[in-house]
Design an enzyme around this catalytic site. Sequence first.
Site, mmCIF file in Angstrom:
data_model
loop_
_atom_site.group_PDB
_atom_site.id
_atom_site.type_symbol
_atom_site.label_atom_id
_atom_site.label_comp_id
_atom_site.label_asym_id
_atom_site.label_seq_id
_atom_site.Cartn_x
_atom_site.Cartn_y
_atom_site.Cartn_z
ATOM 1 C CG ASP A 26 -10.109 22.775 -23.596
ATOM 2 O OD1 ASP A 26 -10.248 23.997 -23.373
ATOM 3 O OD2 ASP A 26 -10.973 21.937 -23.297
ATOM 4 C CG ASN A 74 -13.465 29.623 -29.399
ATOM 5 O OD1 ASN A 74 -12.390 29.163 -29.773
ATOM 6 N ND2 ASN A 74 -14.166 29.035 -28.436
HETATM 7 C C1 FPP Z 1 -9.195 26.883 -25.205
HETATM 8 O O1 FPP Z 1 -8.985 27.060 -23.833
HETATM 9 C C2 FPP Z 1 -8.266 27.731 -25.927
HETATM 10 C C3 FPP Z 1 -8.628 28.696 -26.794
HETATM 11 C C4 FPP Z 1 -10.022 29.012 -27.135
HETATM 12 C C5 FPP Z 1 -7.620 29.548 -27.431
HETATM 13 C C6 FPP Z 1 -6.361 28.862 -27.851
HETATM 14 C C7 FPP Z 1 -5.371 29.913 -28.060
HETATM 15 C C8 FPP Z 1 -4.087 29.840 -27.724
HETATM 16 C C9 FPP Z 1 -3.432 28.629 -27.214
HETATM 17 C C10 FPP Z 1 -3.302 31.062 -27.881
HETATM 18 C C11 FPP Z 1 -2.186 30.915 -28.805
HETATM 19 C C12 FPP Z 1 -2.555 30.767 -30.204
HETATM 20 C C13 FPP Z 1 -1.937 31.438 -31.165
HETATM 21 C C14 FPP Z 1 -2.162 31.024 -32.568
HETATM 22 C C15 FPP Z 1 -1.076 32.571 -30.898
HETATM 23 P P1 FPP Z 1 -10.155 27.676 -22.947
HETATM 24 O O2 FPP Z 1 -9.988 29.139 -22.913
HETATM 25 O O3 FPP Z 1 -11.471 27.200 -23.452
HETATM 26 O O4 FPP Z 1 -9.810 27.042 -21.554
HETATM 27 P P2 FPP Z 1 -10.807 26.493 -20.463
HETATM 28 O O5 FPP Z 1 -11.519 25.300 -21.053
HETATM 29 O O6 FPP Z 1 -9.913 26.116 -19.336
HETATM 30 O O7 FPP Z 1 -11.732 27.629 -20.107
#
Ligand code: FPP
Length: 247
Positions: A26, A74
């Site tokens: 996250d 998501n």
């Molecule tokens: C949560 O951070 C993260 C995600 C929903 C996506 C996770 C994906 C990756 C780390 C990309 C790499 C993965 C692969 C398998 C290539 P957020 O976007 O909710 O962050 P925030 O809470 O700061 O808004």
Amino acid sequence: MISANKSKAQTQNPEVLPQHVAVIMDGNGRWAKARGLPRTAGHKKGADALRRMLDNCSKSGIHYLTVYAFSSENWKRPSDEISDLMQLLQHYLHQELEILHEKKVCLRFIGDLSRLDLEIREQIAYAIKLTEKNRDFHLTIALSYGSRQEIVGAAKKLAKKVLDGSIKFEQIDEELFSGNLDTAGLPELDLLIRTGGEKRLSNFLLWQSAYTEFYFSDTLWPDFDESDLIAALDDFVKRERRYGTTG
Ligand code: FPP
């Protein structure tokens, strides 16, 4: 003093190190926002952090890593972000597959993949087939994954088996139930790390984390590096895991 390559945990007692670590990655969006960049830039850096994490786990003697890449919730994100994330996943698979295979990584995916585009599903199927016999490291990517859905799915599978007579109702126990989850065959989850400062499970591995140790890090996922992993491992080895006993 903790060396760069060996955590205190490892030097003290390799037996107590976690075998299976899961991560809620996250903080990508906040990482990007803090730099005035689009959220996708944070996800890209998140993919780099995943590459690093795999190598650092391997160095620390951890052989199973399960990551939450895209939750069933998501799908409610803006369609632009969803398609960027899917493209990133495709790019990651395209770029990394040979490298992962050379490192003898067995790739596995959990979640409702039927919601993904055919092209990605084909790419995933190819990656699974190519790496299925690899045994040095096990990387499981949770994609379109929700733990409650997974548990309901396992209950349905078992109900169907009772109905068609392939199992008896009395045979249903925890072991059989676990064996019908997406994670069937993976070892017990020892340590679950969530980055980005939030302290919740967000529908990730609810059944599997019954006796898991939790570690919450304020580091945003794109910044999570070897020192953060070492900090998590050093914290883990200090815990007394009693599994309900008096210890
Ligand atoms: C949560 O951070 C993260 C995600 C929903 C996506 C996770 C994906 C990756 C780390 C990309 C790499 C993965 C692969 C398998 C290539 P957020 O976007 O909710 O962050 P925030 O809470 O700061 O808004």
